[in-house]
Motif scaffolding. Structure first.
Motif, PDB file in Angstrom:
ATOM      1  N   GLU A   1     -59.157 -18.279 -62.908  1.00 37.43           N
ATOM      2  CA  GLU A   1     -58.018 -17.591 -63.536  1.00 37.43           C
ATOM      3  C   GLU A   1     -58.406 -16.918 -64.841  1.00 37.43           C
ATOM      4  OE1 GLU A   1     -53.460 -18.571 -65.030  1.00 37.43           O
ATOM      5  OE2 GLU A   1     -54.680 -20.147 -64.093  1.00 37.43           O
ATOM      6  N   ALA A   2     -59.211 -17.611 -65.666  1.00 37.95           N
ATOM      7  CA  ALA A   2     -59.658 -17.001 -66.927  1.00 37.95           C
ATOM      8  C   ALA A   2     -60.570 -15.812 -66.662  1.00 37.95           C
ATOM      9  CB  ALA A   2     -60.379 -18.052 -67.781  1.00 37.95           C
ATOM     10  N   GLY A   3     -61.409 -15.919 -65.646  1.00 35.36           N
ATOM     11  CA  GLY A   3     -62.292 -14.799 -65.313  1.00 35.36           C
ATOM     12  C   GLY A   3     -61.521 -13.588 -64.829  1.00 35.36           C
ATOM     13  N   LEU A   4     -60.475 -13.816 -64.001  1.00 32.62           N
ATOM     14  CA  LEU A   4     -59.650 -12.690 -63.543  1.00 32.62           C
ATOM     15  C   LEU A   4     -58.944 -12.002 -64.705  1.00 32.62           C
ATOM     16  CD1 LEU A   4     -58.058 -14.303 -60.342  1.00 32.62           C
ATOM     17  CD2 LEU A   4     -59.798 -12.499 -60.434  1.00 32.62           C
ATOM     18  N   LYS A   5     -58.457 -12.790 -65.656  1.00 32.84           N
ATOM     19  CA  LYS A   5     -57.798 -12.197 -66.824  1.00 32.84           C
ATOM     20  C   LYS A   5     -58.782 -11.355 -67.626  1.00 32.84           C
ATOM     21  CE  LYS A   5     -54.842 -14.756 -68.931  1.00 32.84           C
ATOM     22  NZ  LYS A   5     -54.227 -15.800 -69.793  1.00 32.84           N
ATOM     23  N   GLU A   6     -60.007 -11.871 -67.791  1.00 30.23           N
ATOM     24  CA  GLU A   6     -61.013 -11.108 -68.535  1.00 30.23           C
ATOM     25  C   GLU A   6     -61.427  -9.852 -67.770  1.00 30.23           C
ATOM     26  OE1 GLU A   6     -63.628  -9.955 -71.446  1.00 30.23           O
ATOM     27  OE2 GLU A   6     -61.972 -11.409 -71.465  1.00 30.23           O
TER      28      GLU A   6
ATOM     29  N   GLU B   1     -64.215 -16.434 -75.844  1.00 37.79           N
ATOM     30  CA  GLU B   1     -65.340 -16.019 -76.676  1.00 37.79           C
ATOM     31  C   GLU B   1     -65.404 -14.494 -76.803  1.00 37.79           C
ATOM     32  OE1 GLU B   1     -69.145 -18.016 -76.219  1.00 37.79           O
ATOM     33  OE2 GLU B   1     -68.201 -19.479 -74.872  1.00 37.79           O
ATOM     34  N   ALA B   2     -64.958 -13.780 -75.782  1.00 36.59           N
ATOM     35  CA  ALA B   2     -65.006 -12.313 -75.840  1.00 36.59           C
ATOM     36  C   ALA B   2     -64.119 -11.784 -76.972  1.00 36.59           C
ATOM     37  CB  ALA B   2     -64.556 -11.718 -74.503  1.00 36.59           C
ATOM     38  N   GLN B   3     -62.963 -12.405 -77.137  1.00 39.01           N
ATOM     39  CA  GLN B   3     -62.094 -11.988 -78.235  1.00 39.01           C
ATOM     40  C   GLN B   3     -62.726 -12.292 -79.579  1.00 39.01           C
ATOM     41  OE1 GLN B   3     -58.216 -13.760 -78.151  1.00 39.01           O
ATOM     42  NE2 GLN B   3     -57.436 -12.496 -79.839  1.00 39.01           N
ATOM     43  N   LEU B   4     -63.415 -13.408 -79.686  1.00 42.26           N
ATOM     44  CA  LEU B   4     -64.129 -13.726 -80.926  1.00 42.26           C
ATOM     45  C   LEU B   4     -65.212 -12.696 -81.221  1.00 42.26           C
ATOM     46  CD1 LEU B   4     -64.778 -15.632 -83.282  1.00 42.26           C
ATOM     47  CD2 LEU B   4     -66.210 -16.973 -81.717  1.00 42.26           C
ATOM     48  N   ASP B   5     -65.940 -12.277 -80.175  1.00 42.59           N
ATOM     49  CA  ASP B   5     -66.987 -11.270 -80.373  1.00 42.59           C
ATOM     50  C   ASP B   5     -66.393  -9.936 -80.828  1.00 42.59           C
ATOM     51  OD1 ASP B   5     -68.848 -13.128 -79.619  1.00 42.59           O
ATOM     52  OD2 ASP B   5     -68.888 -12.503 -77.509  1.00 42.59           O
ATOM     53  N   ARG B   6     -65.275  -9.549 -80.231  1.00 41.47           N
ATOM     54  CA  ARG B   6     -64.656  -8.287 -80.648  1.00 41.47           C
ATOM     55  C   ARG B   6     -64.174  -8.359 -82.085  1.00 41.47           C
ATOM     56  NH1 ARG B   6     -62.371  -8.721 -75.475  1.00 41.47           N
ATOM     57  NH2 ARG B   6     -60.404  -9.467 -76.375  1.00 41.47           N
ATOM     58  N   THR B   7     -63.636  -9.501 -82.472  1.00 43.96           N
ATOM     59  CA  THR B   7     -63.174  -9.658 -83.855  1.00 43.96           C
ATOM     60  C   THR B   7     -64.332  -9.550 -84.834  1.00 43.96           C
ATOM     61  OG1 THR B   7     -61.380 -11.079 -83.076  1.00 43.96           O
ATOM     62  CG2 THR B   7     -61.907 -11.159 -85.424  1.00 43.96           C
TER      63      THR B   7
ATOM     64  N   TYR C   1     -69.516  -3.818 -68.827  1.00 44.44           N
ATOM     65  CA  TYR C   1     -68.377  -4.525 -68.245  1.00 44.44           C
ATOM     66  C   TYR C   1     -68.874  -5.249 -66.995  1.00 44.44           C
ATOM     67  CZ  TYR C   1     -66.193  -1.047 -71.240  1.00 44.44           C
ATOM     68  OH  TYR C   1     -65.869  -0.251 -72.303  1.00 44.44           O
ATOM     69  N   PRO C   2     -69.556  -6.388 -67.179  1.00 39.64           N
ATOM     70  CA  PRO C   2     -70.213  -7.058 -66.035  1.00 39.64           C
ATOM     71  C   PRO C   2     -69.239  -7.622 -65.018  1.00 39.64           C
ATOM     72  CG  PRO C   2     -70.322  -8.425 -67.999  1.00 39.64           C
ATOM     73  CD  PRO C   2     -69.784  -7.113 -68.438  1.00 39.64           C
ATOM     74  N   LEU C   3     -68.067  -8.028 -65.450  1.00 36.85           N
ATOM     75  CA  LEU C   3     -67.161  -8.673 -64.518  1.00 36.85           C
ATOM     76  C   LEU C   3     -66.576  -7.713 -63.488  1.00 36.85           C
ATOM     77  CD1 LEU C   3     -65.187 -11.117 -66.846  1.00 36.85           C
ATOM     78  CD2 LEU C   3     -67.094 -11.628 -65.320  1.00 36.85           C
TER      79      LEU C   3
END
Length: 753
Positions: free
Chosen positions: A423-428, A375-381, A411-413
């Protein structure tokens, strides 16, 4: 299209900096470059042999420039041609061919095979095969058939002063053995000329093709022990002029030949009466159009078809119409692109709404369908599309310009521990860390820019304060800064020139660096016998290097910094320094109307780099007086000898013991030889001699009636007279006493022994 017919060509006009309001200058006068002196077929004058008898001598002026020959009863030589031969094997007919004299200039093939009979720069025969060909050609053109096995006539031949014994011996053997001459006599060309002009007591100054000789003559007898040679003649003068032209125009597109240099020296040079003062003002703009002689070489000019005003107007209108159509098409394409972006934005916003209240599995499926990772990539787009649409509307559609404050991203994460993320959270989280690093770098850059701006403002304030308190010191500092920038610009230009020359040190060092970078192991030394890098051994490598050395945008920033810095310093000096004006700026000094180098290279008119006509022009100015001056100042050409004036003064003061002989010699200073035909030669010699000799001694200088032909005429006159019988060596004497035997007479070299 080769231009060879026009002799006077209109040049562009300009107003000189000293006389800006004068009327336009007249068209520049242009001389065409001399062509090869090929004369074509000339029928030989065969009637002379029929008029001659066994006592009629064949007279040969064996000069290093031209060989002249005729009969002793002639008033002028019957044949005259250069002492050159071109021999080669014609592949078409499979036979050897020879071209002699002017025929050797027939075409490019013969010109490439030209050989001279004399040693370069001397009057000593060095190529006897060529000399034999010249004599064959001479006797055939005099109508001698050789039916009785020889020429059957006596031979009188000129030779240089102090001719080598081997050269005279070989010539004697050639004439007696090969041509069966009944008798031979040798004499010095300048003494023959002096005798023809009725000289008895005097100083003979002979400046010919290869050397300049001064010979005192008393009671018709030369004092050979006092004769002196200056190793400079027309040949050395032409060679010197050719070197000067090649140094002046190192990239001249035309082909410069020795013959053209001889013609230029003969037709355009003159002796200056006051060399130093005239040289210092020779390139002054006033009168330069008269002093500057332009030599035009053949060229091919690109023919541009001129169009009428109506055609030009139609072309301009078509261009404008085409531009309008292109602008309309571009605007239409931008509008269509904007509409597509808006539709895409609406679609992505709708997708974001559909993701609400969906399971993770369904959300992943929907995002994968549109190739989104999360979803983060969608928001940036969506954010990038909104920003792009706003800019497009402001530029093309004219929408309202929305000035938004920069939003500080979050950058909350980054605050969450890795153990609490999948794994997805670490990538983000890694992605947010990269984004935060970029944002922090931009913030630091803005802060550094603000600090730099404040620093420059503070330096400007301190500089203004320093100028107000100490104007003299501030001006000295500005002048020093300007000199430093000028020196850097010169060094940059010199480095650029060196990089264009593959033999320069800078070019070789850069080539070594490139070869090292191209190596697989740049840090490892190569051992002898190992695999040496051969980059640069091929010319193609140098082509790559030249591209790298002068590549696009190379040194652009440095050039802009130096140029802008120099303009800024000069602007300050113009404003505050009363002694610094517009003419002192680099831009004004680079103006061709104020450039001494432009006057030297291109004369008093502007130079069009695109014009092939002007690119194929040679401007003779200071060379016109510099080349003939060598006889009076040999040091300017690197010649370590005394001048002609010093030699003449030394001969009269020390070479002649009898004071009366000195007076007699100075009363008749006789000039002969082609190199004395420069305008002003006799006046300059008279003026310089007067400055070196006592004022009570009279000086009289005269020229030969024909400085180039009188040597032959004098030899013919002597051969036809009764006095010549004592100077001939007969065939019987040659057979009895050998080829080194010679007889003394007052016009030959034998009087030296």
């Amino acid at each position: 299209m080769t231009i060879t017919s026009a002799r006077y060509i209109d040049g562009r006009t300009f107003s000189s900096p000293e006389e800006p309001q004068l009327s336009p200058k007249p068209p520049s006068r242009i001389w065409q470059a001399a062509e090869s002196p090929f004369k074509g077929y000339e029928p030989p004058p065969s009637d002379g042999y029929k008029q001659s008898s066994n006592k009629t001598a064949i007279v040969i002026d064996n000069g290093a420039s031209l060989l002249r020959a005729g009969w002793s009863f002639d008033k002028s030589p019957r044949v005259s041609f250069p002492a050159i031969v071109a021999r080669y094997r014609d592949r078409k007919f499979n036979r050897a061919v020879s071209y002699i004299g002017y025929n050797a200039f027939a075409d490019a093939t013969t010109r490439g095979q030209i050989r001279n009979a004399f040693e370069p720069g001397s009057s000593v025969v060095g190529n006897w095969d060529v000399m034999e060909g010249l004599l064959d050609y001479t006797f055939v053109n005099l109508g001698i058939t050789g039916e009785d096995g020889g020429i059957g006539r006596p031979v009188v031949m000129t030779e240089p002063v102090a001719n080598l014994g081997y050269s005279r011996k070989t010539m004697t053997e050639l004439l007696f053995e090969c041509y069966s001459a009944p008798s031979i006599a040798y004499g010095i060309d300048s003494l023959f000329s002096y005798r023809y002009n009725k000289g008895r007591n005097g100083l003979v100054v002979s400046s010919s093709h290869t050397a300049t000789h001064l010979i005192p003559v008393i009671n018709s007898k030369p004092i050979m022990s006092s004769a002196t040679r200056l190793n400079w003649g027309a040949y050395q003068g032409a060679e010197y002029l050719l070197k000067l032209i090649k140094l002046k125009y190192p990239t001249f597109p035309g082909k410069l030949t020795d013959y053209q240099a001889e013609v230029m020296a003969r037709e355009h040079c003159y002796v200056s009466q006051r060399y130093d003062s005239e040289m210092s003002s020779f390139l002054d703009w006033s009168g330069l159009e008269d002093r500057d002689h332009v030599i035009q070489y053949p060229f091919t000019e690109q023919v541009v078809i001129e169009k009428s005003e109506e055609e030009l107007a139609k072309i301009a209108e078509r261009k404008r119409e085409g531009g309008r159509r292109l602008q309309e098409q571009a605007a239409k394409m931008r509008l269509e692109k904007l509409i597509r972006k808006e539709e895409t934005l609406e679609y992505y916003k709708d997708l974001k709404q559909r993701l609400v209240d969906q399971t993770k599995k369904e959300i992943k499926r929907l995002l994968d369908d549109d190739e989104f990772k999360d979803e983060a990539q969608l928001d940036r787009t969506i954010q990038d599309l909104e920003k792009s649409i706003r800019k497009a509307r402001n530029k093309d559609v004219g929408g309202p310009e929305n000035i938004e404050e920069e939003i500080v991203p979050s950058y909350p994460l980054l605050e969450v521990a890795d153990a609490n993320l999948d794994e997805a959270g670490l990538k983000e989280k890694r992605h947010q860390r990269l984004m935060k690093s970029g944002y922090d770098a931009r913030v630091r850059a803005k802060a550094e820019k603000s600090i730099e701006k404040a620093r420059l403002a503070e330096e400007e304030r301190l500089d203004d304060e320093f100028r107000e308190n100490n104007l003299t010191g501030w001006l000295e500092e500005r002048r020093a800064a300007r000199q430093s920038l000028l020196q850097k610009i010169k060094e940059r230009d010199r480095l650029k020139a060196d990089l264009g020359n593959r033999k320069s040190l800078a070019s070789q060092m850069r080539m070594k660096t490139l070869a090292n970078l191209a190596s697989d192991q740049p840090g490892k030394k190569r051992r002898r016998g190992g695999d040496d890098d051969n980059f640069g051994a091929n010319d193609d490598d140098w082509g790559v290097y030249r591209t790298v050395a002068t590549g696009e945008h190379s040194d652009d920033e440095e050039e802009e910094d130096l140029g802008a810095g120099l303009k800024g310093v000069e602007a300050q000096l113009l404003k505050y320094d009363p002694t610094f004006n517009e003419s002192n700026t680099l831009e004004a000094q680079s103006d061709w109307t104020k450039s001494l180098l432009h006057a030297f290279l291109r004369g008093p008119r502007p130079f069009d780099q695109e014009s092939q006509q002007e690119a194929h022009q040679i401007h003779l100015n200071v060379e016109r007086i510099r080349v003939p001056e060598v006889v009076f100042q040999p040091s300017i050409a690197g010649l370590d000898q005394a001048s002609i004036v010093d030699i003449a003064a030394d001969i009269t003061n020390h070479g002649l013991a009898n004071p009366q002989d000195r007076i007699e010699a100075l009363r008749d200073i006789f000039l002969t030889g082609g190199n004395t035909m420069f305008t002003g030669f006799d006046e300059r010699l008279r003026r310089d001699l007067r400055a070196n000799l006592p004022v009570e001694i009279p000086i009289n200088i005269r020229k030969a009636d024909s400085p180039t032909l009188d040597a032959w005429r004098g030899a013919a006159q002597w051969a036809a007279g009764p006095d010549s019988s004592q100077g001939f060596v007969t065939r019987q004497e040659y057979q009895e006493k050998g080829s080194e035997y010679m007889k003394e007479h007052n016009l030959g070299n034998a009087t030296a022994y």
